[in-house]
Write a protein that holds these residues in place. Sequence first.
Motif, mmCIF file in Angstrom:
data_model
loop_
_atom_site.group_PDB
_atom_site.id
_atom_site.type_symbol
_atom_site.label_atom_id
_atom_site.label_comp_id
_atom_site.label_asym_id
_atom_site.label_seq_id
_atom_site.Cartn_x
_atom_site.Cartn_y
_atom_site.Cartn_z
ATOM 1 N N UNK A 1 -54.464 16.613 16.964
ATOM 2 C CA UNK A 1 -54.447 15.520 17.938
ATOM 3 C C UNK A 1 -53.055 15.373 18.549
ATOM 4 N N UNK A 2 -52.032 15.478 17.704
ATOM 5 C CA UNK A 2 -50.669 15.264 18.196
ATOM 6 C C UNK A 2 -50.235 16.352 19.178
ATOM 7 N N UNK A 3 -50.832 17.535 19.055
ATOM 8 C CA UNK A 3 -50.498 18.616 19.993
ATOM 9 C C UNK A 3 -50.864 18.219 21.422
ATOM 10 N N UNK A 4 -51.765 17.246 21.559
ATOM 11 C CA UNK A 4 -52.144 16.743 22.896
ATOM 12 C C UNK A 4 -51.261 15.574 23.326
ATOM 13 N N UNK A 5 -50.318 15.200 22.464
ATOM 14 C CA UNK A 5 -49.557 13.968 22.721
ATOM 15 C C UNK A 5 -48.050 14.213 22.739
ATOM 16 N N UNK A 6 -47.601 15.266 23.361
ATOM 17 C CA UNK A 6 -46.158 15.486 23.454
ATOM 18 C C UNK A 6 -45.659 16.503 22.436
ATOM 19 N N UNK A 7 -46.320 16.581 21.282
ATOM 20 C CA UNK A 7 -45.919 17.570 20.285
ATOM 21 C C UNK A 7 -46.314 18.979 20.743
ATOM 22 N N UNK B 1 -52.043 19.361 2.760
ATOM 23 C CA UNK B 1 -52.281 19.803 4.129
ATOM 24 C C UNK B 1 -51.004 20.083 4.906
ATOM 25 N N UNK B 2 -49.871 19.802 4.258
ATOM 26 C CA UNK B 2 -48.569 19.789 4.943
ATOM 27 C C UNK B 2 -48.303 21.048 5.771
ATOM 28 N N UNK B 3 -48.543 22.207 5.160
ATOM 29 C CA UNK B 3 -48.180 23.462 5.852
ATOM 30 C C UNK B 3 -49.138 23.798 6.990
ATOM 31 N N UNK B 4 -50.243 23.057 7.092
ATOM 32 C CA UNK B 4 -51.204 23.320 8.175
ATOM 33 C C UNK B 4 -51.003 22.391 9.368
ATOM 34 N N UNK B 5 -49.901 21.669 9.382
ATOM 35 C CA UNK B 5 -49.653 20.671 10.430
ATOM 36 C C UNK B 5 -49.054 21.403 11.641
ATOM 37 N N UNK B 6 -49.858 21.546 12.672
ATOM 38 C CA UNK B 6 -49.481 22.427 13.783
ATOM 39 C C UNK B 6 -48.161 22.067 14.470
ATOM 40 N N UNK B 7 -47.830 20.781 14.665
ATOM 41 C CA UNK B 7 -46.575 20.470 15.372
ATOM 42 C C UNK B 7 -45.311 21.036 14.718
ATOM 43 N N UNK B 8 -45.384 21.396 13.421
ATOM 44 C CA UNK B 8 -44.222 22.026 12.774
ATOM 45 C C UNK B 8 -43.920 23.397 13.370
ATOM 46 N N UNK B 9 -44.922 24.002 13.985
ATOM 47 C CA UNK B 9 -44.760 25.374 14.476
ATOM 48 C C UNK B 9 -44.433 25.414 15.971
ATOM 49 N N UNK B 10 -44.053 24.255 16.529
ATOM 50 C CA UNK B 10 -43.686 24.176 17.948
ATOM 51 C C UNK B 10 -42.214 23.791 18.030
ATOM 52 N N UNK B 11 -41.450 24.669 18.667
ATOM 53 C CA UNK B 11 -40.020 24.432 18.783
ATOM 54 C C UNK B 11 -39.740 23.177 19.606
ATOM 55 N N UNK B 12 -38.748 22.431 19.203
ATOM 56 C CA UNK B 12 -38.371 21.233 19.952
ATOM 57 C C UNK B 12 -38.811 19.957 19.261
#
Lengths: 301, 279
Positions: free
Chosen positions: A53-59, A80-91
């Motif tokens: 969801x957060x990937x659609x919200x600025x992350x 679930x920590x390592x599956x949190x997609x926003x960690x894999x987006x630079x910035x």
Amino acid sequence: MQVTFYGVRGSFPVAHPKVTKVGGNTSCVALRAPGAPTIMFDGGTGVRRCGRDLMEEGFGDGTGEGIFLFSHTHWDHIQGFMYFEPFYREGNQFRVYARGSHDRRLQQVFAGQADSPYFSYDLTRFKAGVEWKAVQEGESFEVGPYTIKTARLNHPGIAVGYRVEHQGKVFVYMTDTAPYEDQLLGEGFHVRKTEKDPKILAELREYGAALEEFVKGADLLLYDTFFTIEQYQQNPHWGHSTPEEGIRLARQGEVPRMYLFHHHPEAWDEDLEERLRGYQRREGGSDLEIGLAREGEAVEL
Amino acid sequence: MAAPVGATQGYGGNTPCVEVRGADGALIALDAGMGLYWLGRSLLAGPHGRGKGELTLLLSHTHWDHIQGFPFFVPAFIPGNRMAVWGGGVDHLEPILEGQMNPTYSPLVSLSNLGAQVEFGELGTHPTMTVGGVTITHLTYPSGPHQIVGYRLEEGGRSLCYLPEVEHPSGEPTPALVEFARGADILVHEAYYTTEELARGGLSLAGRSGPPAGGHTSFREATEFGLAAGVGKMYYFYHHPDHDDGTIEAAVAAERARLRVRGAELDVEAAREGVEFEV
């Protein structure tokens, strides 16, 4: 502020046809406020969908700012920590708070569960900025626009409750905890017992009173209601509580809304809905709204 | 990872655990994912509920999704029950399961707090072993960067081969594994990806931005493997958490269509939670 439930189940993820309505993912709750960083409480399996969801919200474009507040690091709260997609987006930028004495050690706790021999995720592959912050129960701190307070919870290994204040609204996240009643849980392995030592009974009263103070004036209390009263009496050493105790705490603290959370793996949809209606009928009223944390639902404060 | 969402309910969202019963009732569990909790629960009405139960647990490896049910296996807390744990793709299994109980991650603190007697075996010194009338052999093989243990169980001339995570790096069935599975009546073989997903390099659990997950195969590669090994029936196993029932059904239908066109007799099916069959 808006509070969204992504994972509401305790102990382990439950994939069973009788929990599909309330949800089987382990603990993760998000708090969103306009113009402020998003806060994630715990990172159970529910955090995966939260990340999506957060990937659609600025992350998604690398401009997200997030805060993780971990109650403790038992596996159902971090799995679930390592599956949190926003960690894999630079910035993206994150600050991760959990109970501990050293920031560096905290990182090792999360890295240790994610990598060999338990898995194959190397947390150094995170592209987002992640700052680790060890906190001790009782500490208060400011992060961005939030004022955050912590309290010691009654759980094996000790868990931390969080009180988040922002623009006059207050949210309290309180899991995992037993009532401060039968025995004081701390480090080590606990067996079932009823405490008789006067010194420890005094400590139980003291911690219990501190929690009553801690929830005072909150707009929403999310509380560990893993057990029914009968189940609690069988297992007071497991570090989980009951709806009755949540209701008592909410009334003591004049909290107008209390939500049942961290459901037992075998609390089926029907059981939970029926119990909820019972509590609402017997205990609810104009001064106390009792709700049920269901995966995917949100509450406005 | 476990997939507790409605869209996976037909096939199930629990992580790997397969119960095998010998003709004499001997109990073997393949892997200790979340399914082990539900197995443990089903055993409580029998000897395991009275502290008179036994279990041989064969682990393919020690990634969380294959051991996460272990701390929740209720018979392990009942004194008198006995468990023998084997495998894991490592030399020393016990410290890894002890680490799972570490107070940082678990309220159990130590294996010594389990009520049942738990013993760890070294597969290296037991190329063949027997549980009741079941003969067990194993093969350790690489899958991506990991070592996995595959098992073959035989009784009365019937056999089941369990390969829960497999990679066929060349795209062709890996010869050593083909030999190991040769002629099995039942083959349980992973089919983590669809053909298209594998061609794209896999489907990360952390979404499009996440790291790719290597060490896996596809429905199509699984089918080719089953044909090469000449097995009787194959169960596609280890479904991806993002594969809903419809995705799995479509993939199986496509494989059956391919087999029909080729006139192949291999019987294929997607493994589904709760299903029992006779080997």
